[in-house]
Scaffold this motif. Structure first.
Motif, PDB file in Angstrom:
ATOM      1  N   TYR A 133       0.774  -1.222  -0.218  1.00 27.95           N
ATOM      2  CA  TYR A 133       0.091  -0.081  -0.029  1.00 27.95           C
ATOM      3  C   TYR A 133       0.684   1.422   0.097  1.00 27.95           C
ATOM      4  CZ  TYR A 133      -2.896  -3.325   2.141  1.00 27.95           C
ATOM      5  OH  TYR A 133      -3.850  -4.550   2.664  1.00 27.95           O
ATOM      6  N   THR A 169      -4.986  -9.368   1.160  1.00 29.97           N
ATOM      7  CA  THR A 169      -5.737  -8.168   1.344  1.00 29.97           C
ATOM      8  C   THR A 169      -6.490  -8.274   2.139  1.00 29.97           C
ATOM      9  OG1 THR A 169      -7.266  -9.445  -0.188  1.00 29.97           O
ATOM     10  CG2 THR A 169      -5.192  -8.001  -0.924  1.00 29.97           C
ATOM     11  N   GLY A 170      -6.309  -9.067   3.231  1.00 26.47           N
ATOM     12  CA  GLY A 170      -7.335  -9.042   4.179  1.00 26.47           C
ATOM     13  C   GLY A 170      -7.484  -9.156   5.285  1.00 26.47           C
ATOM     14  N   ASP A 171      -5.737  -8.734   5.908  1.00 28.24           N
ATOM     15  CA  ASP A 171      -5.208  -8.996   6.904  1.00 28.24           C
ATOM     16  C   ASP A 171      -5.312  -8.302   8.100  1.00 28.24           C
ATOM     17  OD1 ASP A 171      -2.721  -9.065   4.452  1.00 28.24           O
ATOM     18  OD2 ASP A 171      -3.128 -11.017   6.127  1.00 28.24           O
ATOM     19  N   THR A 172      -5.570  -7.986   9.205  1.00 31.09           N
ATOM     20  CA  THR A 172      -5.492  -7.448  10.270  1.00 31.09           C
ATOM     21  C   THR A 172      -4.726  -6.166  10.516  1.00 31.09           C
ATOM     22  OG1 THR A 172      -6.402  -9.566  11.517  1.00 31.09           O
ATOM     23  CG2 THR A 172      -5.968  -6.899  13.438  1.00 31.09           C
ATOM     24  N   GLU A 173      -3.148  -6.575   9.963  1.00 29.01           N
ATOM     25  CA  GLU A 173      -2.558  -5.726  10.329  1.00 29.01           C
ATOM     26  C   GLU A 173      -1.647  -5.095   9.311  1.00 29.01           C
ATOM     27  OE1 GLU A 173      -0.234  -6.890  14.706  1.00 29.01           O
ATOM     28  OE2 GLU A 173       0.436  -6.147  14.084  1.00 29.01           O
ATOM     29  N   ALA A 174      -0.825  -4.297   9.049  1.00 33.06           N
ATOM     30  CA  ALA A 174      -0.127  -3.675   7.969  1.00 33.06           C
ATOM     31  C   ALA A 174       0.912  -3.211   8.981  1.00 33.06           C
ATOM     32  CB  ALA A 174      -1.026  -2.407   7.128  1.00 33.06           C
ATOM     33  N   PHE A 216       4.403  -0.046   8.179  1.00 35.65           N
ATOM     34  CA  PHE A 216       4.393   0.840   7.782  1.00 35.65           C
ATOM     35  C   PHE A 216       6.097   0.577   7.433  1.00 35.65           C
ATOM     36  CE2 PHE A 216       1.375   3.160   6.435  1.00 35.65           C
ATOM     37  CZ  PHE A 216      -0.143   2.263   7.128  1.00 35.65           C
ATOM     38  N   TYR A 233      -8.242   0.721  13.800  1.00 31.94           N
ATOM     39  CA  TYR A 233      -6.828   0.781  15.215  1.00 31.94           C
ATOM     40  C   TYR A 233      -6.190   1.903  15.366  1.00 31.94           C
ATOM     41  CZ  TYR A 233      -6.482  -2.785  11.567  1.00 31.94           C
ATOM     42  OH  TYR A 233      -6.249  -4.331  10.482  1.00 31.94           O
ATOM     43  N   TYR A 235      -2.376   4.538  15.840  1.00 32.60           N
ATOM     44  CA  TYR A 235      -0.555   4.465  15.623  1.00 32.60           C
ATOM     45  C   TYR A 235      -0.269   5.159  16.126  1.00 32.60           C
ATOM     46  CZ  TYR A 235      -0.989   0.993  11.758  1.00 32.60           C
ATOM     47  OH  TYR A 235      -1.521  -0.623  10.705  1.00 32.60           O
ATOM     48  N   LYS A 241     -10.309   0.182   8.893  1.00 37.80           N
ATOM     49  CA  LYS A 241     -10.075  -0.075   7.974  1.00 37.80           C
ATOM     50  C   LYS A 241     -11.413  -1.031   6.760  1.00 37.80           C
ATOM     51  CE  LYS A 241      -8.407  -5.844   6.752  1.00 37.80           C
ATOM     52  NZ  LYS A 241      -8.142  -6.806   7.442  1.00 37.80           N
ATOM     53  N   THR A 276     -11.094  -4.000   0.640  1.00 34.35           N
ATOM     54  CA  THR A 276      -9.605  -4.885   0.093  1.00 34.35           C
ATOM     55  C   THR A 276      -8.090  -4.225   1.494  1.00 34.35           C
ATOM     56  OG1 THR A 276      -8.889  -2.515  -0.452  1.00 34.35           O
ATOM     57  CG2 THR A 276     -10.527  -3.070  -1.893  1.00 34.35           C
TER      58      THR A 276
END
Lengths: 113, 110
Positions: free
Chosen positions: A33, A97-102, A104, B33, B35, B92, B95
Motif C-alpha cells: 500500500y 488483502t484481508g489482514d488485520t495488520e499492515a 509501515f 486501529y 497508530y 479498515k 480491500t
C-alpha cells in the motif's frame, strides 16, 4: 523495525521533475500500500497492489503511478512534480488483502523546490 | 462514505491519563486501529480492536469502541513524556486499505 524498507529516506528535487520511490515489503507479504502524508491533506491512501496487480486506488493523481514487480517490491513514480507534492510517502505491506495488520516503512520525505 | 475524525491536540501532565477520541462513518469497518507517529519517524501500530468488541486492554492502553455511535477512544494510563507523539485513528476499508483521521498531537508536560 517493521521489515518494510523504503528508499531513499529523503529526496529533494525541482518542480517539473520526476522521481521514483522504492518499497521492499516484508518477506512473504503480497500486498503493498502507498500513502501520502502532507500537512494539508493528512494521511491519504494512494494505491494498493496485490501480487503484482493493482487492487485498489485512492486519491492518486494522474501524474503519479505505481507498479509491483515479480519480486514483490514496489515503486511509486511521481512526475511533473509540483510544490504541493512535497510530503512524506509511506509504504505498508501485509501478507494478503484481508489482514488485520499492515506494517509501515519509515517513509520517504520528498521536498519539491 | 469513509471518513474518520479526531480532535487535533491534547495536552496532559506526566502521570495523568490521556484519552484520545475518534469518530468514524463506515459502519462496515471490521477493524479499527491506533497508530503512533513520533517526530521524524514512521507509523507504529499501537493496538487494534475488532468491530464486535467493546473494549481491549493492552498494558497501559485501553481501547473503547461504541459501535452504535461509531466512536473509538484510546486511553493511555500514567502518561509519560515518551508518549508525546501524534496518534492516528484508522478504520479498515474494503480491500484492506486504511482510512486515517487527521491525527491528534499529544503533548505531555513534565
Amino acid at each position: 523495525d517493521s521489515g518494510v524498507t523504503q528508499t531513499p529516506k529523503h529526496l529533494i528535487t525541482a518542480t517539473g521533475q520526476r522521481v521514483t520511490l522504492r518499497c521492499s515489503p516484508r518477506s512473504g507479504d503480497l500486498s503493498v500500500y502507498w500513502y501520502q502524508q502532507s500537512l494539508d491533506q493528512g494521511l491519504q491512501f494512494l494505491i494498493q497492489y496485490y501480487n503484482g496487480e493493482e487492487r485498489a486506488k485512492g486519491n492518486i493523481l494522474e501524474r503519479f503511478s505505481a507498479q509491483q514487480f515479480p519480486d514483490l517490491h514496489s515503486e511509486l513514480n511521481l512526475s511533473s512534480l509540483e510544490l504541493g507534492d512535497s510530503a512524506l510517502y509511506f509504504c505498508a505491506s501485509s501478507p494478503n488483502t484481508g489482514d488485520t495488520e499492515a506494517f509501515f516503512g519509515q517513509g520517504t520525505r520528498l521536498t519539491v523546490v | 462514505g469513509e471518513d474518520v475524525e479526531q480532535s487535533l491536540f491534547l495536552s496532559v501532565r506526566e502521570g495523568d491519563s490521556s484519552v484520545i477520541n475518534c469518530t468514524y462513518t463506515d459502519s462496515s469497518s471490521t477493524y479499527l486501529y491506533w497508530y503512533k507517529q513520533e517526530p521524524g519517524a514512521g507509523l507504529q501500530l499501537l493496538t487494534y480492536i475488532f468491530s464486535n468488541m467493546d473494549m481491549k486492554q493492552d498494558q497501559r492502553l485501553t481501547v473503547l469502541l461504541n459501535k452504535k455511535d461509531k466512536h473509538l477512544s484510546l486511553r493511555i494510563a500514567d502518561t509519560q513524556t515518551g508518549d508525546s507523539a501524534i496518534y492516528f485513528c484508522a478504520e479498515k476499508g474494503n480491500t484492506g486499505k486504511l482510512i486515517f483521521g487527521q491525527g491528534t498531537t499529544l503533548q505531555v508536560k513534565p
